[in-house]
Write a protein that holds these residues in place. Structure first.
Motif, PDB file in Angstrom:
ATOM      1  N   ASP A 193       0.851  -1.186   0.000  1.00  0.00           N
ATOM      2  CA  ASP A 193       0.000   0.000   0.000  1.00  0.00           C
ATOM      3  C   ASP A 193       0.888   1.239   0.000  1.00  0.00           C
ATOM      4  N   GLN A 195       1.392   3.564   1.975  1.00  0.00           N
ATOM      5  CA  GLN A 195       2.018   3.967   3.228  1.00  0.00           C
ATOM      6  C   GLN A 195       3.182   3.067   3.632  1.00  0.00           C
ATOM      7  N   LYS A 196       3.110   1.768   3.275  1.00  0.00           N
ATOM      8  CA  LYS A 196       4.123   0.833   3.776  1.00  0.00           C
ATOM      9  C   LYS A 196       4.804   0.050   2.648  1.00  0.00           C
ATOM     10  N   ARG A 226      -6.358   6.214  -2.364  1.00  0.00           N
ATOM     11  CA  ARG A 226      -6.008   7.116  -1.269  1.00  0.00           C
ATOM     12  C   ARG A 226      -5.037   8.213  -1.715  1.00  0.00           C
ATOM     13  N   CYS A 235       4.771   7.778  -6.576  1.00  0.00           N
ATOM     14  CA  CYS A 235       4.855   6.613  -5.671  1.00  0.00           C
ATOM     15  C   CYS A 235       5.376   5.390  -6.424  1.00  0.00           C
TER      16      CYS A 235
END
Length: 565
Positions: A193, A195-196, A226, A235
């Protein structure tokens, strides 16, 4: 929705039904011979490396051979795809989105997935495969309704999709479940994801160790809903940079969102292509083989390794073993024994009689037993000192092990010492068998001995004649025989006796000189015979094992080259 999932519990005997035209299986069938040959080479490397290479490497290779053999016997029509990821990455939601049903639980509580869940498209042959994967029968599902076959999902025919527990779960059993499945899956899908995605546990424990599996690894960046539209590319670029830095060449990255209607379309397309190609199984095994091939290649012997010990070191070994066996000392003793033995035949008997009267009586015993003592000295369990033998073996392999990898350098040195404990006795036997028997006497010795005793006889007769002449002359009685009655013959007979004695002494002296020359040649000949026997021992118990080990090294190198392709 009319589609449904039904439990998969087919009978163990059910087999996979190939496509009617056989086209779907052609790519993997074409790769099968090459894969089988590589597995044969890997099996040979394990066999050749046993006792030489590190045990963990050999165990891993054996595990792969066992796993490959089982996987190749199971359905080739099914492609096993695992969804693995960390806590909260959304892999269960992705699994449900691909399946079109809520098969794997999702929610806030962690971990939600405690056992692997499987969804199968196509039942034939799936049962034995799922049994081998050890998927609980309660968590097996199949897309097999009539409506499923009419949907686009039918393009996933042959897919076995697995939802795994979290790799970072606090429960060790969950991590063990992940570790087991990532070693057997045909396609590894890591769900991360935003975030991680840089989670250290994921990269350290899975991405880096399986960096060579880039061809059968897919990175899914989930939950992109998100992110802002402009943040997705950044990303993905950062994730790609991170993966490439860790050795994953040209990583495949897919973005997904399980909450949007078309959020998993790209992922589904990849699965469709993977299932249609029917190559994932072979590619995964090939990647596993490539990984091991690199580790075996680290122990690859060079192409120019010698086939045996060079001539100089062979000669040094034979010389050292000859010294260890005491062959020079034995040869010298044989010279002395030869001279002592010759003295019995070619020596002047009169001188021998005088010498015997004043010599140690043990000398005669030594004369007759010396050679048998020499032969008997090597009949015991120790013919040479073990320390001397070990010293002789110390440097024999230095030249051939200089460029060999450490495991094979050790094995070659060990091969040279394979029969180290047997060498002392073998050297003793070789020396003993090289010694001649005591009764071997040159013919000319007998001729000289006959001549010497003839001279002794003449001398004795001459002395007796002189005595008779003196007796008859002193008695004054005379004799009818002129040979006994003429005392004037005494000087002539005395001259005859002196001449025979002198001839005997001169003959003995000349023969001693000749024997001295022959004894040196006899010692050299005996030492050469012993060296020949010792050379045979060195060849059979030292040099031949080294040559066999070097041949094995070359065979190992050829199998490594074939395995790497």
């Amino acid at each position: 929705m009319t589609t449904s999932a039904i439990p998969v519990n087919p009978s163990p005997g059910s087999g996979a039904t190939p496509p009617a035209d056989g086209s779907a299986a052609e790519p993997e069938q074409a790769a099968a011979p090459a894969l089988t040959e590589r597995l044969d080479h890997l099996d040979a490397l394990v066999r050749l490396g046993t006792g030489r290479l590190d045990q963990p490497l050999l165990d891993e290779a054996r595990d792969l051979l066992d796993r490959a053999g089982q996987r190749l016997r199971l359905s080739g029509e099914h492609t096993v795809v695992t969804l693995a990821g960390g806590t909260g990455s959304g892999k269960s939601s992705l699994f449900n989105a691909i399946c079109g049903l809520e098969l794997s639980p999702t929610g806030i509580r962690r971990p939600m997935t405690s056992r692997a869940h499987a969804c199968v498209w196509g039942l034939d042959g799936a049962g034995p495969l799922l049994d081998w994967l050890d998927v609980d029968k309660r968590h097996r599902y199949a897309r097999a309704s009539a409506l499923d076959l009419e949907r686009a999902d039918s393009s996933l025919q042959g897919l076995v999709l697995l939802d795994l527990p979290d790799h970072d779960s606090i429960r060790a059993v969950h991590r063990a479940e992940v570790d087991r499945f990532v070693t057997v899956a045909d396609l590894l899908v890591w769900v991360v994801d935003p975030q991680k995605y840089a989670d250290a546990a994921l990269h350290r424990n899975y991405i880096v160790p399986f960096a060579r599996h880039a061809g059968v690894t897919l990175i899914v960046l989930n939950q992109i809903d998100r992110l802002q539209p402009g943040e997705v590319d950044d990303c993905v670029a950062d994730l790609r940079r991170l993966l490439e830095a860790e050795g994953l060449a040209d990583p495949r990255i897919i973005t997904t969102s399980a909450v949007s209607e078309d959020g998993v379309r790209g992922f589904r397309d990849v699965l469709v292509d993977t299932v249609a190609a029917r190559r994932a199984r072979s590619q995964r095994l090939a990647a596993d083989i490539d990984r091991l091939a690199e580790r075996f290649a680290a122990h690859r012997p060079p192409a120019d390794i010698p086939t045996g010990v060079d001539a100089r070191r062979r000669d040094e070994l034979v010389r050292a073993l000859t010294d260890a066996a005491g062959a020079p000392a034995v040869a010298e003793a044989m010279e002395s024994a030869y001279e002592l033995r010759a003295a019995d035949f070619v020596g002047w008997p009169v001188q021998a009689l005088v010498t015997r009267l004043r010599s140690d009586p043990l000398r005669r015993m030594r004369l007759t037993e010396l050679r048998e003592e020499l032969r008997g000295a090597f009949t015991g369990p120790v013919g040479a000192l073990q320390g001397d033998v070990d010293a002789a073996l110390q440097s024999v392999t230095d030249g051939v092990t200089a460029d060999l990898p450490a495991p094979f350098a050790r094995s070659v040195r060990a091969a040279a010492r394979t029969h180290a404990a047997e060498l002392p006795e073998a050297l003793g036997v070789a020396v003993r068998e090289a010694l001649p028997t005591f009764n071997q006497v040159p013919r000319w010795w007998w001729l000289v001995k006959t001549w010497q005793y003839f001279l002794v006889l003449v001398s004795v007769l001459g002395v007796a004649w002189i005595v008779l002449l003196v007796v008859y002359g002193a008695a004054g009685g005379g004799s009818d025989s002129p040979l006994l009655g003429e005392t004037g013959l005494i000087p002539y007979v005395a001259v005859l006796v002196v001449c025979t004695l002198g001839m005997g002494a001169l003959t003995a002296s000349a023969c001693r000189n000749l024997v001295a020359l022959q004894s040196a040649k006899h010692g050299d000949r005996m030492e050469e015979h012993m060296r020949e026997r010792i050379t045979e021992v060195a060849e059979s118990k030292v040099l031949a094992p080294v040559a066999d080990e070097l041949k094995l090294c070359a065979e190992f190198r050829d199998h490594v080259d074939a395995l790497k392709g």
